[in-house]
Motif scaffolding. Structure first.
Motif: not given
Ligand code: ATP
Length: 356
Positions: A227-252
């Motif tokens: 999916x290209x966005x959270x909207x598209x991902x969420x349209x294919x069934x329920x999803x968990x949305x987890x906050x993250x901060x990206x550093x050095x190419x990694x979302x922690x």
């Protein structure tokens, strides 16, 4: 071979409302395309424009490579060679089943009847040919409506939420039958639905619409897996949305790190994790070396268990906050409330998107 149906740069307004903006799609013969999106996103309007039931304001419609409508001209609906099935079946109540199906078929009486009976055979309704619509169940009426749409052998079939009047069990059965009949007919099909599972079941290609714009299109598996966005991902069934901060190419995140090679340092992000991507394992009391959560409750849904897990978020900007996650675990997995679980994540079903 040109596509059986093509919409080019179609836009449409109702007064001040921009219902569709720059919609492009093309469907080959024998293919099923689903327009998928939330209520009011413009799906039915797109279908009505293709059918000729709504006047095209901007763009072009081609059927089998021939212009069917442009901004200043349009073939009348009955001359487009399109079969239509709407959610309310719209059978003529005063005509028998076979007369309903003969309605749009040309030729002499015998030819028309033979053609209608062949279409009724296809949907297994020939035995009801002399019945009147009000004596039929919803599923039977829907099959007759499909036979009526297919009897004139249209190159294009348009379906608008065709199963929404049916209960869940019947819907599964009818849509399976309809898919086979449509595939056998070789027609190009455009179907409107807001149900992602239905779209995945029926479609060779899905076009996701949001606010009148196409946000992503492709085969069902590519939309589900990339999916290209959270909207598209969420349209294919329920999803968990987890906050993250990206550093050095990694979302922690509090449940682990996720690759985010395209996002810059300090980007606030959301990691979208499908419930089936959360892998749970009961944790020993002394366990501290893992991502841990606490069970809120667990319910058996039949083939899987839905487990509600609480984790304490330690990642900015929402620190500290409890995250309530849903995990879908195959089979029977019913830990008690208060038990601790280790959480691992299937990265193939997790997606990182920037917050804004
Ligand atoms: P649903 O799933 O609820 O049927 P949809 O995605 O099919 O929704 P449309 O019916 O195409 O959406 O409507 C798109 C937008 O255009 C909505 O905001 C709707 O209110 C508006 N709209 C549709 N038809 C008309 C009309 N004839 N006059 C004015 N506004 C309209």
């Amino acid at each position: 071979m040109p596509p059986a149906l093509e919409l080019k740069d179609v836009s449409h307004t109702f007064g001040d409302l921009q219902a569709i903006t720059g919609l492009n799609l093309s469907i080959e013969a024998g293919q099923v395309t689903c327009l998928l999106g939330p209520s009011g996103c413009g799906k039915t309007t797109a279908l009505r424009i293709a059918a000729g039931l709504e006047t095209l304001q901007s763009g072009e419609i081609y059927i089998a490579g021939n212009l069917a409508a442009s901004a200043d001209w349009g073939l009348p609906a009955e001359r487009r060679g399109i079969g239509l099935v709407f959610q309310d079946y719209a059978l003529f109540p005063h005509l028998s089943v076979v007369d309903n199906v003969m309605f749009g078929v040309t030729g002499n009486q015998d030819q028309r009847r033979a053609c209608a009976m062949a279409a009724l055979e296809q949907v297994q309704m020939a035995a009801h040919c002399e019945d009147f619509p009000h004596t039929l169940s919803g599923g039977q009426q829907q099959r007759v409506a499909l036979a009526r749409a297919l009897a004139p052998k249209p190159a294009v079939v348009l379906l608008d939420e065709p199963y929404s009047g049916l209960d869940a069990r019947l819907r599964d059965q009818v849509r399976d039958e309809v898919l086979h009949v449509l595939k056998d007919s070789g027609a190009a099909t455009l179907m409107v639905t807001h149900d992602s599972e239905e779209a995945m079941f029926m479609a060779d290609q899905i076009c996701v619409l949001k606010d009148g714009k196409m946000v992503q299109s492709g085969p069902p598996e590519s939309l589900y897996r990339q999916p290209i966005s959270a909207f598209v991902a969420g349209f294919f069934g329920e999803v968990n949305m987890i906050p993250a901060v990206v550093n050095n190419g990694v979302a922690a995140t509090v449940i682990g790190d996720f690759p985010a090679p395209d996002l810059g340092d300090n980007t606030a992000a959301t990691v979208v994790v499908r419930p089936e991507a959360l892998l749970l394992e009961k944790a020993p009391a002394a366990c501290t070396d893992a991502h841990l959560g606490m069970i809120i409750q667990a319910r058996l849904l039949g083939r899987s268990s839905l487990v509600h897990v609480s984790v304490t978020n330690t990642v900015p900007p929402s620190v500290p906050a409890e995250l309530h996650l849903h995990a879908r675990v195959g089979g029977v997995f019913l830990p008690a409330a208060g038990e601790r679980v280790r959480i691992a994540v299937d990265q193939a079903q997790s997606f990182v998107f920037p917050l804004n």
